[in-house]
Design an enzyme around this catalytic site. Structure first.
Site, short mmCIF file in Angstrom:
data_model
loop_
_atom_site.label_atom_id
_atom_site.label_comp_id
_atom_site.label_asym_id
_atom_site.label_seq_id
_atom_site.Cartn_x
_atom_site.Cartn_y
_atom_site.Cartn_z
N LYS A 194 -2.53 1.55 -1.49
CA LYS A 194 -1.48 2.14 -2.33
C LYS A 194 -1.78 1.79 -3.77
O LYS A 194 -1.87 0.62 -4.13
CB LYS A 194 -0.11 1.60 -1.93
N LYS A 247 -2.40 6.35 -0.60
CA LYS A 247 -1.30 6.88 -1.40
C LYS A 247 -1.56 6.60 -2.86
O LYS A 247 -1.89 5.46 -3.20
CB LYS A 247 -0.01 6.21 -0.95
#
Ligand code: PBG
Length: 317
Positions: A194, A247
């Site tokens: 992330k 992400k």
């Protein structure tokens, strides 16, 4: 002209194009994010998305959501400012928004996979994913709360918990806690790579969860790095993640591709709020056909290696 190869021959009819398409995906590969709140309201930066009150979510669930042919939903809590504290204790309230919504969804939409967000930012008066002390984010103290939070979600019936915090060692700690408490069948969808991205703006507006001070760069990854994503992947697989996530998605297709090659578990990509909002905005200006562009974006995410995509457009398919 005599040519040995005319690649166009394999594009000459819709039937051939369908048969030879290298990337195929359907709504069954998609997960819809859902925001739960005390009151229903629109989210100005995410056209078409809402914060749902539990009552309205129940109505939505019993009507259209029940029959949606998607993999499932991922739940986020939009918590009132007066419930946010430094220790984020509302995150552990078993009657809070996420556990209550989880129970309700499992009752009325039992066929959908329910994934819950595990991080402190929606509950933290500091707006950080972890506990803040003297301007620093405490790793181990945060992990302790995240394991408790995961157990609360598992008890409410979550099929998956989704730690989105990027603390070190949390997957192992959560796995241990769930197993020792009799929740060995609750899965972990780990936010593995992330990035500290500027594409999360509309999401932070939706939850009013932007950091009050500083940024998230001491725990989320540097967008310049890719080897580090493989290190995070090694950790998460070793610690027991059932699926690993990259992400954002669109600016990180190379990471998705590399993680897919190296991963022995399914790869999830999160087509985040800023990516969705840009398409909506350009569509509203009349500059692009938003639906066609969104479909092309999702195809590119699957082509790069994602098995599952979390997208605000899931219910459109
Ligand atoms: C935080 C969290 C964020 C998103 C999901 N979980 C934002 C952040 O890290 O600040 C972003 C999702 C999106 O932009 O759609 N735990």
């Amino acid at each position: 002209m005599h040519l040995l190869r005319r690649p166009r021959r394999n594009r000459k009819s819709q039937k051939i194009r369908e048969a030879v398409a290298e990337t195929k995906w359907s709504s069954k590969n998609l997960i819809q994010p859902i925001f739960v709140a005390d009151k229903t309201s629109d989210i100005s930066s995410l056209p078409g998305q809402k914060r749902f009150s539990l009552k309205d979510l129940e109505v939505f669930c019993k009507s259209s959501l029940k029959t949606a042919d998607i993999m499932g939903v991922i739940l986020f809590a939009a918590v009132e400012e007066n419930k946010k504290t430094k220790d984020a204790k509302e995150a552990l309230n078993s009657n809070g928004l996420l556990p209550t919504a989880t129970k309700m969804l499992k009752e009325f939409c039992p066929d959908l996979e329910v994934i819950t967000d595990v991080a402190l930012d929606p509950f933290s008066s500091d707006g950080h994913d972890g506990i803040v002390e003297n301007g620093r984010i405490l790793n181990d103290a945060t992990v302790e709360i995240l394991t408790e939070m995961s157990l609360v979600h598992a008890k409410a019936g979550a099929d998956w918990v989704g730690p989105s915090d990027m603390m070190d060692g949390r997957v192992k700690a959560i796995r241990e806690k769930l197993d020792l408490s009799g929740y060995e069948n609750t899965s972990i969808m780990s936010y593995t790579a992330k990035y500290a991205s500027s594409f999360y703006g509309p999401f932070r507006e939706a939850l009013d969860s932007a950091p009050k001070e500083g940024d998230k760069k001491s725990y989320q990854m540097d967008p310049r790095n890719w080897k580090e994503a493989l290190l995070e992947l090694d950790e998460d697989i070793y610690e027991g993640a059932d699926a690993v996530m990259v992400k954002p998605a669109l600016s990180y297709l190379d990471i998705i591709s590399k993680v897919k090659t190296a991963s022995s578990v399914p790869v999830v990509a999160y087509n985040v709020s800023g990516e969705y909002a840009m398409v909506k905005a350009a569509h509203d200006k009349g500059w692009v056909d938003g639906d066609a562009v969104q479909k092309e974006i999702l195809t590119s995410i699957f082509r790069s290696g994602a098995d599952i995509v979390i997208t605000y457009s899931a219910l459109d398919y």
